[in-house]
Motif scaffolding. Structure first.
Motif, PDB file in Angstrom:
ATOM      1  N   ARG A  16       0.990  -1.110   0.014  1.00  0.00           N
ATOM      2  CA  ARG A  16      -0.048  -0.091   0.134  1.00  0.00           C
ATOM      3  C   ARG A  16       0.874   1.254   0.018  1.00  0.00           C
ATOM      4  NH1 ARG A  16      -3.193  -3.392   3.587  1.00  0.00           N
ATOM      5  NH2 ARG A  16      -4.973  -4.215   2.419  1.00  0.00           N
ATOM      6  N   GLY A  17       0.516   2.368  -0.733  1.00  0.00           N
ATOM      7  CA  GLY A  17       1.282   3.627  -0.889  1.00  0.00           C
ATOM      8  C   GLY A  17       2.262   3.496  -1.813  1.00  0.00           C
ATOM      9  N   THR A  18       2.590   2.257  -2.717  1.00  0.00           N
ATOM     10  CA  THR A  18       3.700   2.270  -3.504  1.00  0.00           C
ATOM     11  C   THR A  18       3.251   2.743  -4.958  1.00  0.00           C
ATOM     12  OG1 THR A  18       3.088  -0.224  -4.220  1.00  0.00           O
ATOM     13  CG2 THR A  18       4.491   0.262  -2.266  1.00  0.00           C
ATOM     14  N   GLY A  19       1.982   3.019  -5.066  1.00  0.00           N
ATOM     15  CA  GLY A  19       1.281   3.184  -6.449  1.00  0.00           C
ATOM     16  C   GLY A  19       0.837   1.889  -7.351  1.00  0.00           C
ATOM     17  N   VAL A  20       1.124   0.810  -6.940  1.00  0.00           N
ATOM     18  CA  VAL A  20       0.922  -0.242  -7.603  1.00  0.00           C
ATOM     19  C   VAL A  20      -0.806  -0.379  -7.688  1.00  0.00           C
ATOM     20  CG1 VAL A  20       0.867  -1.953  -5.646  1.00  0.00           C
ATOM     21  CG2 VAL A  20       1.059  -2.895  -8.192  1.00  0.00           C
ATOM     22  N   GLY A  21      -1.572  -0.023  -6.798  1.00  0.00           N
ATOM     23  CA  GLY A  21      -3.012  -0.079  -6.648  1.00  0.00           C
ATOM     24  C   GLY A  21      -3.414   1.023  -7.666  1.00  0.00           C
ATOM     25  N   ARG A  22      -2.930   2.037  -7.907  1.00  0.00           N
ATOM     26  CA  ARG A  22      -3.494   3.112  -8.890  1.00  0.00           C
ATOM     27  C   ARG A  22      -3.187   2.533 -10.360  1.00  0.00           C
ATOM     28  NH1 ARG A  22      -5.006   8.235  -8.641  1.00  0.00           N
ATOM     29  NH2 ARG A  22      -4.825   8.178  -6.529  1.00  0.00           N
ATOM     30  N   GLN A  23      -1.916   1.801 -10.434  1.00  0.00           N
ATOM     31  CA  GLN A  23      -1.739   1.278 -11.760  1.00  0.00           C
ATOM     32  C   GLN A  23      -2.923   0.115 -12.120  1.00  0.00           C
ATOM     33  OE1 GLN A  23       2.940   0.529 -10.504  1.00  0.00           O
ATOM     34  NE2 GLN A  23       2.415   0.436 -12.831  1.00  0.00           N
ATOM     35  N   MET A  24      -3.171  -0.624 -11.244  1.00  0.00           N
ATOM     36  CA  MET A  24      -4.147  -1.677 -11.362  1.00  0.00           C
ATOM     37  C   MET A  24      -5.396  -1.101 -11.689  1.00  0.00           C
ATOM     38  SD  MET A  24      -2.958  -4.285  -8.404  1.00  0.00           S
ATOM     39  CE  MET A  24      -4.197  -5.706  -8.810  1.00  0.00           C
ATOM     40  N   MET A  25      -5.755  -0.046 -11.012  1.00  0.00           N
ATOM     41  CA  MET A  25      -6.924   0.610 -11.093  1.00  0.00           C
ATOM     42  C   MET A  25      -7.185   1.429 -12.453  1.00  0.00           C
ATOM     43  SD  MET A  25      -9.435   0.574  -8.869  1.00  0.00           S
ATOM     44  CE  MET A  25     -10.489   1.990  -9.493  1.00  0.00           C
ATOM     45  N   ALA A  26      -5.841   1.926 -13.234  1.00  0.00           N
ATOM     46  CA  ALA A  26      -5.964   2.541 -14.332  1.00  0.00           C
ATOM     47  C   ALA A  26      -6.277   1.389 -15.340  1.00  0.00           C
ATOM     48  CB  ALA A  26      -4.633   3.189 -14.426  1.00  0.00           C
ATOM     49  N   GLU A  27      -5.438   0.414 -15.119  1.00  0.00           N
ATOM     50  CA  GLU A  27      -5.824  -0.797 -16.186  1.00  0.00           C
ATOM     51  C   GLU A  27      -7.220  -1.259 -16.278  1.00  0.00           C
ATOM     52  OE1 GLU A  27      -2.826  -3.689 -16.836  1.00  0.00           O
ATOM     53  OE2 GLU A  27      -1.034  -2.510 -16.186  1.00  0.00           O
ATOM     54  N   ALA A  28      -7.749  -1.336 -15.067  1.00  0.00           N
ATOM     55  CA  ALA A  28      -8.960  -1.746 -15.012  1.00  0.00           C
ATOM     56  C   ALA A  28     -10.058  -0.892 -15.565  1.00  0.00           C
ATOM     57  CB  ALA A  28      -9.658  -2.228 -13.647  1.00  0.00           C
ATOM     58  N   MET A  29      -9.911   0.581 -15.536  1.00  0.00           N
ATOM     59  CA  MET A  29     -10.608   1.501 -16.200  1.00  0.00           C
ATOM     60  C   MET A  29     -10.289   1.469 -17.748  1.00  0.00           C
ATOM     61  SD  MET A  29     -12.567   2.616 -13.553  1.00  0.00           S
ATOM     62  CE  MET A  29     -12.400   0.699 -13.060  1.00  0.00           C
TER      63      MET A  29
END
Length: 318
Positions: A247-260
């Motif tokens: 958490r806090g590494t940016g990987v969650g945001r990357q995954m969300m961007a790919e999903a969107m």
């Protein structure tokens, strides 16, 4: 004693024990006649092929005078050779001699034996946890020293599609997090596991996709888009979870961007997700991706009373 204090004390105790067991309390290391800093110098020169003393300072985190004295000794012992750097005659390029290469081979053999022997006392899951945890811990120590973030070599890799262990790891990550956060128990874990297992059987459908974050061969995050579940050209965003260390590494945001991006390419009119009140970091990420809270109510569908929330993202072209 708080949980955080207990965790810190546990890590410090384990670190002290590792220092003893790995031999760093001795004057020499790795079955050589050299100090720990000299052994690490040889390994870094071997790993880089050739480097200058100034570069060694950055790698080892030692001051210039200590590195200079140590390099002088290794040159005198015939382990390291010095020659003028091709791009700067004032700088000395360091490389291993034939003797130095033999010494490094012995160091690697000794170190590999230590690791193999230790791993033989662990099951595969523990082995993966050790690899992931040590990499993250070392990266955290280095990041604090340098004032930087997660290093690229220790950043999780995002993959798509099914992989062995997916169902179990997604259920495990959810159960671990929500047990601590919301007091959920066996009912919740079983419901997640059965849902992921059912969804995995539909991954061949082009409207369904799953993303995982992977670190050292272990799944450390997940996110899925279920295009079948809701019908009416609506996507269901499901099972978004990350291990604490990610958490806090940016990987969650990357995954969300790919999903969107996937949802937009597939042409879903809306994307829905259900979550629980109080997960503020996740909510901030959802809203930054265009989701809006449309409904919330008290419920106990997961075995424990919580405030359930529904978020919806409407496609810009809808």
């Amino acid at each position: 004693m708080t949980n955080k204090t207990s965790l810190v004390d546990s890590i410090r105790a384990a670190s002290r024990e590792m220092v003893r067991e790995l031999g760093f309390m001795e004057s020499t290391l790795a079955s050589t006649s050299y100090s720990p800093s000299a052994v690490h110098t040889l390994m870094e020169v071997a790993a880089q092929g050739a480097m200058t003393s100034a570069q060694l300072v950055g790698f080892l985190g030692l001051d210039k005078s200590s590195v200079s004295r140590m390099v002088g000794k290794l040159v005198a012992w015939g382990e390291v050779a010095e020659e003028a750097a091709s791009d700067d005659g004032r700088a000395k390029q360091l490389s291993l001699t034939a003797k130095g290469r033999r010494t490094v081979e012995k160091i690697h053999a000794f170190g590999q034996m230590q690791v193999v022997n230790a791993l033989s006392h662990m099951n595969p899951s523990q082995q993966q946890a050790v690899a992931q945890g040590l990499a993250a811990y070392a990266d955290g120590l280095k990041a604090h020293r340098l004032g930087s973030g997660l290093s690229k070599q220790n950043a999780p890799e995002i993959r798509t599609g099914y992989q062995p262990g997916l169902v179990g790891r997604v259920a495990e990550m959810h159960a671990t997090f929500y047990s601590a956060h919301s007091g959920f128990g066996q009912f919740f874990e079983s419901k997640v596991a059965s849902g992921v297992a059912e969804f995995a059987g539909r991954l061949s459908e082009p409207c369904n996709r799953v993303w995982t974050a992977n670190l050292n061969g272990r799944i450390v995050g997940s996110l899925a888009v279920d295009g079948d579940d809701l019908g009416d050209n609506k996507a269901h965003l499901r099972w978004f979870i990350l291990d604490d260390g990610c958490r806090g590494t940016g990987v969650g945001r990357q995954m969300m961007a790919e999903a969107m991006n996937f949802c937009d390419i597939r042409g879903f009119a809306e994307t829905h997700l259900w979550t629980f009140k109080g997960l503020d970091a996740a909510r901030k990420l959802y809203e930054s991706c265009g989701f809006q809270l449309v409904h919330e109510e008290e419920g106990s569908n997961w075995g424990t009373p919580v405030t359930e929330q529904q978020f919806v993202r409407v496609a810009s072209s809808a």
